[in-house]
Design an enzyme around this catalytic site. Structure first.
Site, short mmCIF file in Angstrom:
data_model
loop_
_atom_site.label_atom_id
_atom_site.label_comp_id
_atom_site.label_asym_id
_atom_site.label_seq_id
_atom_site.Cartn_x
_atom_site.Cartn_y
_atom_site.Cartn_z
N HIS A 114 -7.04 -1.73 7.71
CA HIS A 114 -6.21 -1.13 8.43
C HIS A 114 -6.58 0.59 8.13
CE1 HIS A 114 -4.29 -5.00 8.01
NE2 HIS A 114 -4.04 -4.91 9.54
N HIS A 146 3.88 1.03 4.56
CA HIS A 146 2.42 0.82 4.04
C HIS A 146 1.45 1.24 5.08
CE1 HIS A 146 1.75 -3.79 5.32
NE2 HIS A 146 2.19 -3.32 6.24
N ASP A 204 -6.91 -7.10 1.83
CA ASP A 204 -7.10 -7.57 3.39
C ASP A 204 -8.39 -7.22 4.09
OD1 ASP A 204 -6.46 -5.25 4.57
OD2 ASP A 204 -4.36 -5.59 5.02
N ASP A 237 -7.48 -2.61 -0.67
CA ASP A 237 -6.51 -3.61 -0.03
C ASP A 237 -7.26 -4.90 0.07
OD1 ASP A 237 -5.14 -5.09 1.91
OD2 ASP A 237 -4.22 -3.20 2.67
N ASP A 282 -10.01 -1.16 3.46
CA ASP A 282 -8.83 -1.56 4.03
C ASP A 282 -9.24 -2.11 5.64
OD1 ASP A 282 -6.28 -2.25 4.94
OD2 ASP A 282 -5.39 -0.64 3.86
N ASP A 324 -4.10 2.60 7.91
CA ASP A 324 -2.69 3.29 7.33
C ASP A 324 -2.47 4.63 7.64
OD1 ASP A 324 -2.58 0.55 6.22
OD2 ASP A 324 -3.08 1.20 4.37
N GLU A 339 -1.75 -5.23 -1.94
CA GLU A 339 -1.49 -6.13 -0.82
C GLU A 339 -2.07 -7.48 -1.17
OE1 GLU A 339 0.31 -5.44 1.69
OE2 GLU A 339 0.40 -3.19 1.81
N HIS A 358 0.66 -1.19 0.16
CA HIS A 358 -0.02 0.16 -0.04
C HIS A 358 0.79 1.22 -0.17
CE1 HIS A 358 -4.64 0.64 0.84
NE2 HIS A 358 -4.43 1.27 -0.03
#
Length: 302
Positions: free
Chosen positions: A130, A145, A231, A229, A128, A132, A274, A101
């Site tokens: 997360h 990232h 994830d 992303d 995402d 970030d 990712e 990322h």
């Protein structure tokens, strides 16, 4: 809505911003899974703009502990920025295949620059697990990232922020968050970035949350960049990610997010990041990623 576009396809092969090896092979896995064929099947054209390739971990100086591989990530971000800029100048919709990322530091900046030169701002929808939004002083890992969105909002290492924010908090949403660090939570509250956690998505539904994210991203802007992303998806359906967190979006929720992005008519650019083929099962996460990109570019059930 422009149903047929020319898509500028850009690969960014980098895993230096991440904590685990392998996401640098994400673009190849997406190509093996047939991403070009899927895009053309929708009716879009493809302009291949090339690949940005980071130096290898074994031969690249890691630098400071709190900003691992900073110099090489700055270099990759600038090369990514240049390719995205080139695609926009040709009238294409950029699609960036990642890679970790940290590449967003270059891709989003290019889209922001392009529209700023025309007197307009852009929004960002950051899909995402997360946020970030760490900074060098708050990062638990030093992995860049995990700092990308903070950088794009103008916070963090000056070599990465380039002196000006790409986006303002009022036009930014994070969708699907379920793993936030303490420093990120403080910055989120301080800036007023809208974060739709998985708890809120469970309660309200992903459709309602995405509608609100679209409204924020489009308010007073030329449109928005979608940063997806993989994830954010539940690891049971997307095992090929470097930082899996249980309890993510389902298959249909992921597609609904992408379908709504396209139907808004405000999608300026997008990226899928990712994807880690080393951890995948028979390329299933890459195949899922191809389907998500297709949904974000107008593939529909009917």
């Amino acid at each position: 809505m422009d149903h047929h576009r020319d898509i500028a396809l850009i690969s960014v092969s980098i895993d230096l911003g991440a904590g685990r090896r392998g996401v640098d092979m994400g673009p190849s896995a997406l190509r093996i899974a047939g991403i070009s064929r899927e895009i053309e099947a929708i009716g879009h054209g493809i302009t291949e703009l090339g690949t940005v390739t980071a130096g290898g971990l074994e031969t690249t100086d890691a630098g400071q502990h709190e900003l691992r591989f900073l110099d090489e990530i700055v270099h990759v971000a600038e090369e990514t920025r240049e390719l995205v800029r080139k695609g926009l100048a040709r009238g294409c919709t950029p699609l960036v295949l990642g890679g970790d990322h940290s590449l967003s530091i270059g891709s989003v900046a290019a889209v922001a620059d392009h529209h700023r030169s025309r007197g307009a701002a852009i929004g960002v929808i950051w899909v995402d697990a997360h946020a970030d939004m760490n900074r060098p002083a708050t990062t638990p890992t030093g992995n860049i990232h995990g700092m990308s969105l903070a950088v794009l909002l103008g916070h963090g290492e000056p070599q990465l922020t380039s002196g000006r924010p790409s986006v303002v908090p009022e036009n930014v949403s994070v969708l699907g968050a379920r793993s936030l660090d303490g420093g990120e939570k403080r910055l989120i509250r301080e800036l007023g970035v809208r974060v739709f956690t998985m708890s809120e998505i469970d309660e309200r539904g992903v459709g309602a949350c995405m509608d609100e994210a679209l409204e924020r991203a489009s308010a007073g802007t030329a449109g928005f960049h979608l940063s997806f992303d993989v994830d954010v998806l539940d690891p049971r359906i997307a095992p090929g990610v470097g930082t899996p967190v249980r309890g993510g979006l389902t298959y249909r929720e992921g597609h609904l997010v992408c379908e709504k992005a396209w139907r808004s008519g405000k999608l300026l650019s997008l990226e899928l990041v990712e994807l880690n083929p080393v951890l995948d099962h028979r390329n299933q996460t890459a195949e899922l990623g191809v389907g998500l990109v297709a949904s974000a570019l107008g593939a529909a059930i009917l």
